[in-house]
Design a protein around this motif. Sequence first.
Motif, PDB file in Angstrom:
ATOM      1  N   GLN A  10       0.814  -1.214   0.000  1.00  7.34           N
ATOM      2  CA  GLN A  10       0.000   0.000   0.000  1.00  7.34           C
ATOM      3  C   GLN A  10       0.852   1.269   0.000  1.00  7.34           C
ATOM      4  O   GLN A  10       0.524   2.244  -0.684  1.00  7.34           O
ATOM      5  CB  GLN A  10      -0.951  -0.008   1.209  1.00  7.34           C
ATOM      6  N   TYR A  53      -7.915   1.105   5.088  1.00  9.69           N
ATOM      7  CA  TYR A  53      -6.939   1.896   5.839  1.00  9.69           C
ATOM      8  C   TYR A  53      -7.599   3.169   6.368  1.00  9.69           C
ATOM      9  O   TYR A  53      -8.376   3.809   5.659  1.00  9.69           O
ATOM     10  CB  TYR A  53      -5.745   2.252   4.948  1.00  9.69           C
ATOM     11  N   TRP A  93      -3.935   7.231   8.267  1.00 10.76           N
ATOM     12  CA  TRP A  93      -2.837   6.551   7.570  1.00 10.76           C
ATOM     13  C   TRP A  93      -2.601   7.206   6.215  1.00 10.76           C
ATOM     14  O   TRP A  93      -1.442   7.435   5.815  1.00 10.76           O
ATOM     15  CB  TRP A  93      -3.158   5.070   7.393  1.00 10.76           C
TER      16      TRP A  93
END
Length: 293
Positions: free
Chosen positions: A135, A193, A197
């Motif tokens: 990610q 997420y 974040w």
Amino acid sequence: IYFLNSLLSLLAINSSKMGEGKLVYGKDDVLFGKIEEQQSETPFGNLLDAGTGIHSLRWIATLGDKGMTSFTAVTADKTMKKNVQDEAERLGVHEGNHIVVGNWFSKLDLPYNQYDTILADYLIGALDGFSPYRQEEMMQKLVSFLKPGGTLYIVGLEPIPDFVEGPANIICKVRRVRDACILLAGHRMYREYPVEWIQTQIEKIPNLSLKDTSSFPILYRYNTIVRQLDVGRRKFPLFPKTTLAKAMEEVVDELDKEALALTKDGPIKFGFDYVVSVQKAFLDENNMTRHCE
């Protein structure tokens, strides 16, 4: 994201066969509406839909009047590519645009090196299903395809916790059971997420500035919840043992009844979706950062 995707799939099935009936306008979709608001008078230009689907395509098809000159839509799913191609033809936006199938972390043949606008519509959460554990790299990769002065819009779902007090806990219980069914079927789950974040990753990337963060509360109705239980039900034939599937079926049916009882007086307000917009700075002739106004 499963809650959202299942709802959007149902809408896709039930939509009118006429192209105009399938368009999604910003005035009718709070998340895309926020993006249009943030974009303001700036043309969308050459747009990259970094994790495309039917819903985002139906919105993109309306952006010709908002300065979009062309779009590239990317999916890692070959079936989704065909669905998007078919939908693009029905909407009359297949000519002059590009639909690409491929993984962002393998060879991906895009028609342009950089884009004026990039949409990451629940892409970060979906990444674990195709390119797990990457990610942070994905954020960097998206920015590398963004032109200086361009805007990246990140749409996501705040993760659903394991437990909360009160009626909203049914959402947590359904999420846990649905995910268990996915794993028992040998499939990968998505991994959402939190917005914090996303913001932290933005701070780490040079020449990138946060423009806006907006959140939108979610209302869970019985039909919305039961669609997630149906995700689990569809996994039963793939369980390693029929006895396990039968036991899980009983658990799912009990949650179904509980969801019906808890929503009989109205939807449950819980959690939120978010839209984060970021802009890439220009570099002057001395390679000094010059942020946009």
